[in-house]
Design an enzyme around this catalytic site. Structure first.
Site, PDB file in Angstrom:
ATOM      1  N   GLU A 143       0.762  -1.148   0.027  1.00  0.00           N
ATOM      2  CA  GLU A 143       0.080  -0.107  -0.058  1.00  0.00           C
ATOM      3  C   GLU A 143       0.934   1.234   0.083  1.00  0.00           C
ATOM      4  O   GLU A 143       1.892   1.097   0.628  1.00  0.00           O
ATOM      5  CB  GLU A 143      -0.853   0.019   1.426  1.00  0.00           C
ATOM      6  CG  GLU A 143      -1.731   1.125   1.565  1.00  0.00           C
ATOM      7  CD  GLU A 143      -2.279   1.373   3.056  1.00  0.00           C
ATOM      8  OE1 GLU A 143      -1.476   0.785   3.961  1.00  0.00           O
ATOM      9  OE2 GLU A 143      -3.441   1.878   3.092  1.00  0.00           O
ATOM     10  N   CYS A 202      -4.891  -3.124   2.885  1.00  0.00           N
ATOM     11  CA  CYS A 202      -4.790  -2.802   4.317  1.00  0.00           C
ATOM     12  C   CYS A 202      -5.654  -3.084   5.264  1.00  0.00           C
ATOM     13  O   CYS A 202      -6.082  -4.211   5.645  1.00  0.00           O
ATOM     14  CB  CYS A 202      -3.968  -1.592   4.718  1.00  0.00           C
ATOM     15  SG  CYS A 202      -3.213  -1.514   6.380  1.00  0.00           S
ATOM     16  N   LYS A 221      -9.515   1.819  -1.990  1.00  0.00           N
ATOM     17  CA  LYS A 221      -9.866   1.398  -0.642  1.00  0.00           C
ATOM     18  C   LYS A 221     -11.044   1.706  -0.245  1.00  0.00           C
ATOM     19  O   LYS A 221     -11.388   2.922  -0.065  1.00  0.00           O
ATOM     20  CB  LYS A 221      -8.595   1.935   0.106  1.00  0.00           C
ATOM     21  CG  LYS A 221      -8.682   1.471   1.516  1.00  0.00           C
ATOM     22  CD  LYS A 221      -7.412   1.714   2.390  1.00  0.00           C
ATOM     23  CE  LYS A 221      -7.231   1.324   3.675  1.00  0.00           C
ATOM     24  NZ  LYS A 221      -6.064   1.650   4.381  1.00  0.00           N
TER      25      LYS A 221
HETATM   26  N1  CDT Z   1      -3.073   1.383   6.364  1.00  0.00           N
HETATM   27  C1  CDT Z   1      -3.972   0.983   7.255  1.00  0.00           C
HETATM   28  O1  CDT Z   1      -5.112   0.863   6.812  1.00  0.00           O
HETATM   29  N2  CDT Z   1      -3.565   0.720   8.420  1.00  0.00           N
HETATM   30  C2  CDT Z   1      -4.476   0.261   9.546  1.00  0.00           C
HETATM   31  C3  CDT Z   1      -3.759   0.912  10.832  1.00  0.00           C
HETATM   32  C4  CDT Z   1      -4.657   0.624  11.976  1.00  0.00           C
HETATM   33  S1  CDT Z   1      -5.938   1.601  12.097  1.00  0.00           S
HETATM   34  C5  CDT Z   1      -5.094   3.126  12.734  1.00  0.00           C
HETATM   35  C6  CDT Z   1      -4.597  -1.246   9.561  1.00  0.00           C
HETATM   36  O2  CDT Z   1      -5.734  -1.684   9.838  1.00  0.00           O
HETATM   37  O3  CDT Z   1      -3.618  -2.059   9.666  1.00  0.00           O
END
Ligand code: CDT
Length: 303
Positions: free
Chosen positions: A47, A169, A124
């Site tokens: 990502e 993600c 996303k």
């Molecule tokens: N990039 C991304 O979506 N990261 C989130 C971080 C946790 S929520 C602040 C994830 O779900 O891994």
């Protein structure tokens, strides 16, 4: 009948705030070549691969962050990656910040065929974090400031001899992401991520960050009879440690290959694309066993 796809997760280590995109792309071309030497015909990148994870900082106005976004794909920065991939005959997925001609901003991933042409684009759906600066945090997670939620939903495309889906993600934590693609017959899901180990709203989750990373992707793979490739931008980036652990997960839910470092690393797996059918035709025969009339709340109620 056998259908085999050799694929690679091309994990990136940290990208500094001032690292030029050309330098990141050079690193990615190196990973692409390594994956190709090991027989891969599809390489998954993380990502927001081209830049540091900039949602960790508040900047105002939003346009002050424009240099982190791509207005075309391929564009000047990414052209060398597309050219080398086409020369090698290797396809890839790539996550990046997209700024559209009419001013929309998305956290986007494209799928590029072995001929260097964009096959599919995914924006996303689940944007985590917050909308405005929260000074109490040691670092920000401002995806809800920098991006709009993807309006197109989850897609599944015929590519690389497979039914290929994409997510990004935070999407991997939601069973709905996998199931929507599962219902469209997905056989392989490509997922890039940036996941800080420290979760400021509830630090008791920090020690479980790696466990949760694998837990959700293994469950999603098994419950939908699909391969899942998770690929990280990991390591300590601008003082923030992020989960690495890039991996390839089989439709059985087993991790068949995994990164051992938190830096630039290629993980390769030979994937039998028929494997998922065993689950889809038996335990998870959706048409036979699902009870959608019992699941109305899934789409009618948000939370
Ligand atoms: N990039 C991304 O979506 N990261 C989130 C971080 C946790 S929520 C602040 C994830 O779900 O891994």
């Amino acid at each position: 009948m056998t259908r085999t796809l050799v694929l690679a997760a091309a994990q990136l280590g940290p990208v500094a705030r001032d690292e030029p995109k050309a330098s990141v792309v050079e690193r990615m071309v190196g990973l692409l070549r390594r994956a190709h030497r090991r027989g891969a015909t599809l390489v998954a990148f993380p990502e927001l691969a081209l830049t540091t994870f900039f949602p960790r900082w508040w900047v105002e106005p939003l346009s002050a962050a424009d240099h982190f976004y791509e207005t075309e794909m391929p564009g000047p920065a990414t052209e060398p990656l597309f050219a080398e991939a086409a020369r090698l005959g290797v396809g890839f997925s790539l996550g990046y910040a997209e700024l559209t001609p009419d001013g929309h901003r998305y956290n986007t991933q494209v799928l590029v065929g072995r001929d260097g042409q964009v096959v599919a684009r995914y924006r996303k759906v689940h944007l985590p974090g917050h909308e405005t600066e929260e000074p109490w945090r040691p670092f920000q997670h401002l995806e809800r400031y920098y991006f709009e939620p993807g309006p197109d939903g989850f897609g599944v495309w015929d590519a690389f001899g497979a039914r290929v889906g994409m997510m990004i993600c935070n999407d991997r934590r939601w069973p709905e992401s996998y199931r929507v693609m599962g219902l469209a017959g997905v056989e392989l899901i490509l997922c890039g991520y940036n996941t800080p180990v420290h979760y400021p709203p509830d630090p008791s989750q920090d020690a479980l960050a790696g466990f949760h990373n694998q837990l959700v992707m293994q469950a999603g793979a098994y419950q939908n009879g699909t391969w899942v490739v998770g690929v990280a931008k990991g390591g300590v980036e601008e003082g923030v440690d992020s989960v690495a652990q890039s991996c390839v997960i089989a439709p059985s839910g087993q991790v068949v290959a995994q990164a051992v470092s938190a830096g630039d690393e290629v993980v390769v797996a030979e994937c039998d694309l028929e494997w998922g059918a065993r689950y889809k035709a038996t335990l998870f025969d959706f048409a036979r066993y699902r009870r959608p009339e019992m699941y109305a709340a899934i789409t009618e109620v948000r939370g």
